[in-house]
Scaffold this motif. Structure first.
Motif, mmCIF file in Angstrom:
data_model
loop_
_atom_site.group_PDB
_atom_site.id
_atom_site.type_symbol
_atom_site.label_atom_id
_atom_site.label_comp_id
_atom_site.label_asym_id
_atom_site.label_seq_id
_atom_site.Cartn_x
_atom_site.Cartn_y
_atom_site.Cartn_z
ATOM 1 N N UNK A 1 27.456 140.999 37.283
ATOM 2 C CA UNK A 1 26.237 141.283 38.040
ATOM 3 C C UNK A 1 26.237 142.737 38.520
ATOM 4 N N UNK A 2 27.355 143.206 39.063
ATOM 5 C CA UNK A 2 27.427 144.597 39.523
ATOM 6 C C UNK A 2 27.298 145.564 38.348
ATOM 7 N N UNK A 3 27.916 145.229 37.221
ATOM 8 C CA UNK A 3 27.855 146.078 36.025
ATOM 9 C C UNK A 3 26.408 146.257 35.566
ATOM 10 N N UNK A 4 25.670 145.157 35.466
ATOM 11 C CA UNK A 4 24.276 145.242 35.039
ATOM 12 C C UNK A 4 23.429 145.908 36.117
ATOM 13 N N UNK A 5 23.725 145.600 37.369
ATOM 14 C CA UNK A 5 23.004 146.241 38.469
ATOM 15 C C UNK A 5 23.137 147.750 38.426
ATOM 16 N N UNK A 6 24.332 148.231 38.096
ATOM 17 C CA UNK A 6 24.550 149.681 37.985
ATOM 18 C C UNK A 6 23.784 150.288 36.819
ATOM 19 N N UNK A 7 23.564 149.517 35.777
ATOM 20 C CA UNK A 7 22.785 150.040 34.647
ATOM 21 C C UNK A 7 21.335 150.265 35.068
ATOM 22 N N UNK A 8 20.811 149.389 35.920
ATOM 23 C CA UNK A 8 19.443 149.539 36.422
ATOM 24 C C UNK A 8 19.362 150.533 37.578
ATOM 25 N N UNK A 9 20.446 150.689 38.332
ATOM 26 C CA UNK A 9 20.465 151.547 39.522
ATOM 27 C C UNK A 9 21.708 152.429 39.512
ATOM 28 N N UNK A 10 21.796 153.383 38.584
ATOM 29 C CA UNK A 10 23.029 154.159 38.434
ATOM 30 C C UNK A 10 23.380 155.035 39.630
ATOM 31 N N UNK B 1 25.847 147.809 46.244
ATOM 32 C CA UNK B 1 24.419 147.996 46.497
ATOM 33 C C UNK B 1 23.598 147.719 45.246
ATOM 34 N N UNK B 2 24.100 148.129 44.096
ATOM 35 C CA UNK B 2 23.402 147.880 42.828
ATOM 36 C C UNK B 2 23.333 146.384 42.552
ATOM 37 N N UNK B 3 24.415 145.683 42.848
ATOM 38 C CA UNK B 3 24.440 144.228 42.666
ATOM 39 C C UNK B 3 23.422 143.562 43.590
ATOM 40 N N UNK B 4 23.382 143.978 44.845
ATOM 41 C CA UNK B 4 22.416 143.411 45.796
ATOM 42 C C UNK B 4 20.978 143.693 45.354
ATOM 43 N N UNK C 1 22.481 135.074 26.979
ATOM 44 C CA UNK C 1 21.140 134.489 27.094
ATOM 45 C C UNK C 1 20.494 134.871 28.419
ATOM 46 N N UNK C 2 21.258 134.884 29.478
ATOM 47 C CA UNK C 2 20.727 135.274 30.783
ATOM 48 C C UNK C 2 20.380 136.758 30.798
ATOM 49 N N UNK C 3 21.211 137.570 30.160
ATOM 50 C CA UNK C 3 20.922 139.004 30.043
ATOM 51 C C UNK C 3 19.609 139.210 29.296
ATOM 52 N N UNK C 4 19.387 138.429 28.250
ATOM 53 C CA UNK C 4 18.141 138.521 27.485
ATOM 54 C C UNK C 4 16.934 138.251 28.382
ATOM 55 N N UNK C 5 17.041 137.246 29.248
ATOM 56 C CA UNK C 5 15.929 136.916 30.144
ATOM 57 C C UNK C 5 15.681 138.044 31.143
ATOM 58 N N UNK C 6 16.744 138.625 31.660
ATOM 59 C CA UNK C 6 16.591 139.724 32.607
ATOM 60 C C UNK C 6 15.879 140.901 31.941
ATOM 61 N N UNK C 7 16.307 141.252 30.731
ATOM 62 C CA UNK C 7 15.673 142.345 30.005
ATOM 63 C C UNK C 7 14.222 142.009 29.668
ATOM 64 N N UNK C 8 13.948 140.754 29.368
ATOM 65 C CA UNK C 8 12.585 140.312 29.059
ATOM 66 C C UNK C 8 11.645 140.566 30.244
ATOM 67 N N UNK C 9 12.124 140.303 31.449
ATOM 68 C CA UNK C 9 11.279 140.457 32.630
ATOM 69 C C UNK C 9 11.349 141.842 33.261
ATOM 70 N N UNK C 10 12.495 142.487 33.219
ATOM 71 C CA UNK C 10 12.661 143.785 33.888
ATOM 72 C C UNK C 10 12.634 144.972 32.937
ATOM 73 N N UNK C 11 12.752 144.709 31.642
ATOM 74 C CA UNK C 11 12.843 145.785 30.675
ATOM 75 C C UNK C 11 14.278 146.217 30.521
ATOM 76 N N UNK C 12 14.534 147.089 29.573
ATOM 77 C CA UNK C 12 15.894 147.580 29.335
ATOM 78 C C UNK C 12 16.270 148.550 30.438
ATOM 79 N N UNK C 13 17.530 148.503 30.875
ATOM 80 C CA UNK C 13 17.951 149.448 31.917
ATOM 81 C C UNK C 13 18.035 150.875 31.378
#
Length: 84
Positions: A23-32, A38-41, A72-84
């Motif tokens: 979660x933190x890893x993906x959060x950092x991709x969206x909020x570098x 903080x990125x995870x939150x 699969x969950x990552x795919x859904x996140x990208x589907x709704x939020x777009x690619x980081x």
């Protein structure tokens, strides 16, 4: 307008890889610019406020507090939020 087009081409060349992410890893991709916690939150808040995304994640077996996203969950996140 050319700057925008160049930006789009840059995104195409750096295609986001669908895989399992923490979660933190993906959060950092969206909020570098944020610290990992903080990125995870921030990512968790985006999920909580987006009812359709939350429902799509629940349909994949996701539960609040989970530390990793499946591909699969990552795919859904990208589907709704777009690619980081």
């Amino acid at each position: 307008m050319n700057t925008y087009m160049t930006g789009q081409n840059g995104l195409e060349n750096n295609k986001f890889k669908i895989k399992s992410y923490g979660v933190a890893e993906l959060g950092l991709m969206y909020n570098p610019s944020l610290q990992p916690a903080s990125a995870q939150k921030a990512l968790n808040r985006w999920i909580a406020y987006n009812e359709a995304l939350t429902e799509a994640l629940h349909n994949t077996g996701w539960r609040k507090g989970q530390r990793k996203f499946t591909p699969l969950q990552t795919t859904q996140i990208v589907r709704f939020l777009g690619e980081p």
